[in-house]
Design a protein around this motif. Structure first.
Motif, PDB file in Angstrom:
ATOM      1  N   LEU B  91      41.551  12.395 -23.921  1.00 40.36           N
ATOM      2  CA  LEU B  91      42.605  12.593 -22.909  1.00 40.36           C
ATOM      3  C   LEU B  91      43.348  11.050 -22.764  1.00 40.36           C
ATOM      4  O   LEU B  91      42.548  10.085 -23.234  1.00 40.36           O
ATOM      5  N   THR B  92      44.521  11.014 -22.461  1.00 43.89           N
ATOM      6  CA  THR B  92      45.254   9.803 -22.256  1.00 43.89           C
ATOM      7  C   THR B  92      44.683   9.054 -20.969  1.00 43.89           C
ATOM      8  O   THR B  92      43.982   9.834 -20.074  1.00 43.89           O
ATOM      9  N   ALA B  93      44.981   7.952 -20.907  1.00 49.29           N
ATOM     10  CA  ALA B  93      44.503   6.884 -19.594  1.00 49.29           C
ATOM     11  C   ALA B  93      44.966   7.686 -18.311  1.00 49.29           C
ATOM     12  O   ALA B  93      44.085   7.958 -17.468  1.00 49.29           O
ATOM     13  N   LYS B  94      46.403   8.195 -18.414  1.00 44.74           N
ATOM     14  CA  LYS B  94      46.814   8.844 -17.047  1.00 44.74           C
ATOM     15  C   LYS B  94      46.016  10.123 -17.019  1.00 44.74           C
ATOM     16  O   LYS B  94      45.723  10.376 -15.841  1.00 44.74           O
ATOM     17  N   GLU B  95      45.893  10.710 -18.016  1.00 44.96           N
ATOM     18  CA  GLU B  95      45.066  12.100 -17.785  1.00 44.96           C
ATOM     19  C   GLU B  95      43.598  12.059 -17.544  1.00 44.96           C
ATOM     20  O   GLU B  95      43.626  13.015 -16.714  1.00 44.96           O
ATOM     21  N   ASN B  96      43.139  10.879 -17.734  1.00 46.06           N
ATOM     22  CA  ASN B  96      41.751  10.675 -17.325  1.00 46.06           C
ATOM     23  C   ASN B  96      41.536  10.653 -16.025  1.00 46.06           C
ATOM     24  O   ASN B  96      40.828  11.201 -15.033  1.00 46.06           O
ATOM     25  N   LEU B  97      42.570   9.899 -15.332  1.00 45.19           N
ATOM     26  CA  LEU B  97      42.614   9.487 -13.866  1.00 45.19           C
ATOM     27  C   LEU B  97      43.156  10.847 -13.046  1.00 45.19           C
ATOM     28  O   LEU B  97      42.687  10.826 -12.097  1.00 45.19           O
ATOM     29  N   THR B 108      44.054  10.814  -3.013  1.00 46.03           N
ATOM     30  CA  THR B 108      43.635   9.933  -4.114  1.00 46.03           C
ATOM     31  C   THR B 108      44.777   9.135  -4.361  1.00 46.03           C
ATOM     32  O   THR B 108      46.095   9.211  -3.760  1.00 46.03           O
ATOM     33  N   ARG B 109      44.466   7.921  -5.192  1.00 47.46           N
ATOM     34  CA  ARG B 109      45.439   6.888  -5.255  1.00 47.46           C
ATOM     35  C   ARG B 109      46.297   7.334  -6.608  1.00 47.46           C
ATOM     36  O   ARG B 109      45.837   8.022  -7.394  1.00 47.46           O
ATOM     37  N   ASP B 110      47.429   6.789  -6.887  1.00 49.64           N
ATOM     38  CA  ASP B 110      48.679   7.077  -7.923  1.00 49.64           C
ATOM     39  C   ASP B 110      47.764   6.606  -9.071  1.00 49.64           C
ATOM     40  O   ASP B 110      47.506   5.361  -9.167  1.00 49.64           O
ATOM     41  N   MET B 145      38.163   3.476  -8.471  1.00 50.63           N
ATOM     42  CA  MET B 145      38.936   3.088  -7.239  1.00 50.63           C
ATOM     43  C   MET B 145      39.835   4.504  -6.816  1.00 50.63           C
ATOM     44  O   MET B 145      40.353   4.488  -5.517  1.00 50.63           O
ATOM     45  N   ILE B 146      39.729   5.720  -7.522  1.00 49.99           N
ATOM     46  CA  ILE B 146      40.720   6.650  -7.309  1.00 49.99           C
ATOM     47  C   ILE B 146      40.575   7.483  -5.942  1.00 49.99           C
ATOM     48  O   ILE B 146      41.660   7.933  -5.350  1.00 49.99           O
ATOM     49  N   ASN B 147      39.324   7.415  -5.271  1.00 53.63           N
ATOM     50  CA  ASN B 147      39.403   8.133  -4.069  1.00 53.63           C
ATOM     51  C   ASN B 147      39.327   7.222  -2.884  1.00 53.63           C
ATOM     52  O   ASN B 147      38.792   7.455  -1.919  1.00 53.63           O
ATOM     53  N   ASN B 148      39.831   6.004  -3.061  1.00 51.68           N
ATOM     54  CA  ASN B 148      39.827   5.173  -1.904  1.00 51.68           C
ATOM     55  C   ASN B 148      38.377   4.598  -1.312  1.00 51.68           C
ATOM     56  O   ASN B 148      38.157   5.133  -0.110  1.00 51.68           O
TER      57      ASN B 148
END
Ligand SMILES: Nc1ncnc2c1ncn2[C@@H]1O[C@H](COP(=O)(O)OP(=O)(O)OP(=O)(O)O)[C@@H](O)[C@H]1O
Ligand SMILES: [Mg+2]
Lengths: 395, 284
Positions: B91-97, B108-110, B145-148
């Motif tokens: 997966l790409t970096a963005k898809e992973n997140l 969640t964060r952008d 950090m995605i879920n604050n």
């Protein structure tokens, strides 16, 4: 939602990996083999049941002459057992229907073998009956062409063919033309509608007969193998651990993998089944059993994968299980090899069920019963796999 | 935020303990450093706190949840960055997140903002499989950090990164701390601990030797040290000696009287030196 997004992610990963394409490639390859290399009706020894309604001396004289020419060989008389059965025979010209009802019988047939003089190969076995009834009874049960030959007023031979109803019109016309010069050809056909009502099994041709084996191979075995490959890929990347520290549960992770396998198998199995079988199978039952069985075997793959941390360590278990799953295919192709213990291998009832599904007169109850068993078994194995994965996340 | 009482763990389920009867508390908003050499039991402890390892003995409360009970929703409050990066290489970096974000029940964060934050801008559409080790590590860090998270577990967050990027990561950790995030930071790098942590615990062979603030530790153990270089039989020899230790003071006198001094200067003890003093062992 989490399950759906996991599934979409897994499909993306599958579409960017090899295994998905290997599966589809194999399906196309098997389809080509089926369509090109497997003849619908393989050339095999033909069988004919005949009754000569004429003096025995004439028959003997005819066969003696043929034996002398070298294209016929006399062998020992054959005794054949015939089961009780009743059916109708329809005259194709007059539409006149004659009903027959036979009890259990044992018949003796004079037997001759026809030899191809060029190759020396046996091409046909001819059974000569003592009575027209014996000939009709046997040719019906064996699904072979039967014929009565009698003399007309001018000493010419009259042929009366008993066909099975599924022969092509071309063959039927050929039979007419073949004996046209010898006077009126009378032709009768057994009524196949009544055959079905009597529960006689419809057979598959050689190509169709291969389909269940390929489906089970592409579904169960590949599903079992590929799900393991996916798990080991994730283990080597450590992503299961990342998944484990989210609010999503492990079973969703495992189920999303299984769903990807089910999608892949549904595609690959359709690639094989639809072109070969057309609209004949009961597709509702087909996809039901296909998805359930793939789910069960993929769950088995998950469970096995939980005991190892890399695919190389799992090879022993993987091969053993693959071979166990493949064994029932031998019995499928060699009906004489059918030991009782083989019936306990899960792929045995699976092969029989898929065969039932693609046949015209499917035994729906049998297929549903097996689907239920596979569903229950699959759920148990899936739950075990879930427990195992919860315990071994750090591996 | 974290309360650990008498925690022990054995991988072989016997007397061989990887973590041996440790107890500590981490308060809300604190950055807590877990320091120790390789094999000390740091990752084992973090594994139990994050629920990846099955808890055997002791009592652990994390973000208000008893870790003995399986309650997945607690992970809505927790972020974990792993020692070994673990992202989907296909997966790409963005898809992973993006995928990871969907697994949480909280806002969640952008993903693009996080990617920029760790210095991976322009790599959003690149598959993680094509990333270097350091880039994967940063993606793993960004993902945590995605879920604050209120509580943030960081296992060796700067290991293997070049100094500029390590500085970026340190700034992010400081920024999160300023916003009130509680951080459990595992490392064997004393400078990181010194710079980032409110308190540190020294762990060695599964045992916590002490817990204190870096400042207190320096006051307590941070007597002045003398680095002294002298020539003995034509070879340059270096010794570090404490100004308050009787034996060391005598030794300084000896050296000054008997040898040719090359250099000599005093300095403050580093956390690393304090660790060696306390545990009798280095940090490698
Ligand atoms: N999966 C495992 N099975 C058995 N023993 C293990 C396992 N993981 C760690 N250990 C042992 O437990 C002890 C503590 O290991 P741990 O990984 O917690 O150390 P660490 O402090 O994180 O070290 P590092 O700085 O190298 O990451 C070590 O003695 C190690 O050998
Ligand atoms: Mg570690």
């Amino acid at each position: 939602m989490k399950l759906l997004s996991s599934y979409i992610k897994e499909m993306k990963i599958a579409a960017r990996g090899y295994y998905f394409y290997i599966e589809i490639f194999f399906a196309i390859l098997l389809l080509i083999i089926l369509l090109v290399a497997v003849k619908e009706n393989p050339i095999s020894k033909e069988t004919e049941f005949l009754f000569y309604d004429m003096p025995a001396e004439m028959v003997d004289a005819y066969y003696s002459a043929s034996i002398a020419k070298g294209d016929v060989k006399a062998v020992d008389d054959t005794i054949l057992e015939a089961k009780a059965v009743s059916f109708d025979v329809t005259d194709e010209n007059t539409k006149e229907v004659t009903s027959y009802a036979f009890g259990d019988e044992s018949y003796q047939f004079k037997t001759f073998e026809m030899i191809n003089t060029k190759t020396g190969q046996l091409t046909e076995t001819v059974y000569i009956a003592d009575s027209e009834e014996a000939m009709i009874h046997m040719s019906y049960l064996e699904k072979k062409i039967g014929a009565t030959m009698s003399l007309d007023a001018n000493g010419g031979i009259l042929y009366k063919y008993f066909t099975q109803g599924f022969e092509t019109t071309r063959l039927k016309n050929l039979l007419y033309i073949l004996h046209n010069e010898s006077g009126a050809a009378l032709k009768m056909t057994m009524d196949n509608q009544s055959v079905r009502k009597l529960g006689t099994i419809e057979t598959l041709n050689a190509r169709e007969n291969m389909v269940p084996v390929f489906i089970v191979f592409m579904g169960s075995l590949m599903g079992f193998f590929i799900v393991m490959a996916y798990i080991f890929l994730d283990k080597s990347e450590g992503v299961i651990r990342a998944f484990a520290v989210t609010p999503s549960s492990v079973w969703k992770y495992l189920l999303s993998k299984t769903l990807v396998i089910m999608t892949t198998v549904a595609i690959s199995s359709s690639v094989i089944t639809i072109p070969v079988m057309g609209i004949q199978p009961n597709y509702l039952l087909f996809y039901l059993l296909l998805l359930i069985s793939t789910f069960s075997f993929a769950s088995l793959g998950l469970l096995i994968a939980s005991f190892f941390d890399s695919i190389s360590k799992a090879f022993g278990a993987l091969y053993t299980i693959m071979i166990i799953l493949m064994l029932p295919a031998f019995s499928y192709f060699l009906p004489s090899f059918d030991p009782l213990w083989l019936r306990f291998f899960p792929t045995y009832p699976l092969l029989q069920s898929f065969k039932e599904i693609i046949m015209v007169n499917t035994d729906v109850g049998y297929v549903l019963a097996n689907s239920g068993i596979f569903l229950a078994g699959g759920l148990i194995v899936f739950l075990l796999a879930n427990l195992r994965f919860k315990k071994t996340l750090t591996v | 935020m974290i309360s650990v009482k008498n925690l022990s763990h054995s991988y072989s389920n016997d007397e061989k303990l990887a973590v041996n009867n440790i107890s500590f508390e981490v308060t809300k908003g604190e950055t807590f450093g877990f320091l120790g050499p390789s094999g000390a039991g740091k990752s084992t402890t973090q594994g139990i706190l994050t629920g990846l390892l099955k808890q055997q003995r002791g009592e652990v409360i994390v973000a208000g949840y008893n870790t003995m009970k399986v309650q997945n929703e607690r992970f809505n409050k927790i972020g974990v960055s792993f020692e070994q990066s673990n992202v989907y290489s296909k997966l790409t970096a963005k898809e992973n997140l993006e995928f990871y974000a969907k697994l949480f029940d909280v806002p969640t964060r952008d993903p693009e903002e996080l990617i920029r934050l760790v210095g991976l801008e322009g790599k959003e559409k690149v598959r993680a499989g094509e990333f270097s080790k350091g880039m994967k590590h940063r993606l793993t860090f960004a993902r945590s950090m995605i879920n604050n998270p209120e509580l943030w577990f960081l296992d060796e967050p700067t290991t293997g990164l070049d100094p500029t990027i390590a500085a970026t990561i340190k700034d992010i950790i400081k920024e999160q701390a300023a916003q009130g995030t509680t951080t459990f930071l595992t490392t064997h790098n004393m400078y990181i601990a010194d710079e980032l942590c409110d308190r540190v615990a020294f762990i060695i062979d599964g045992v916590i030797k002490l817990i204190d603030t870096p400042r207190n530790l320096k006051l307590q153990y941070g007597q002045k040290l003398i680095d002294i270089e002298y020539i003995n039989n034509g070879k340059v020899i270096k010794e570090t000696l404490k100004t308050i230790d009787d034996h060391d003071r005598k030794r300084i006198g000896e050296i000054v009287n008997n040898y040719d001094i090359q250099t000599m200067h005093s300095k403050e003890a580093t956390l690393e030196e304090i660790f060696i003093q306390v545990t009798g062992r280095g940090l490698v």
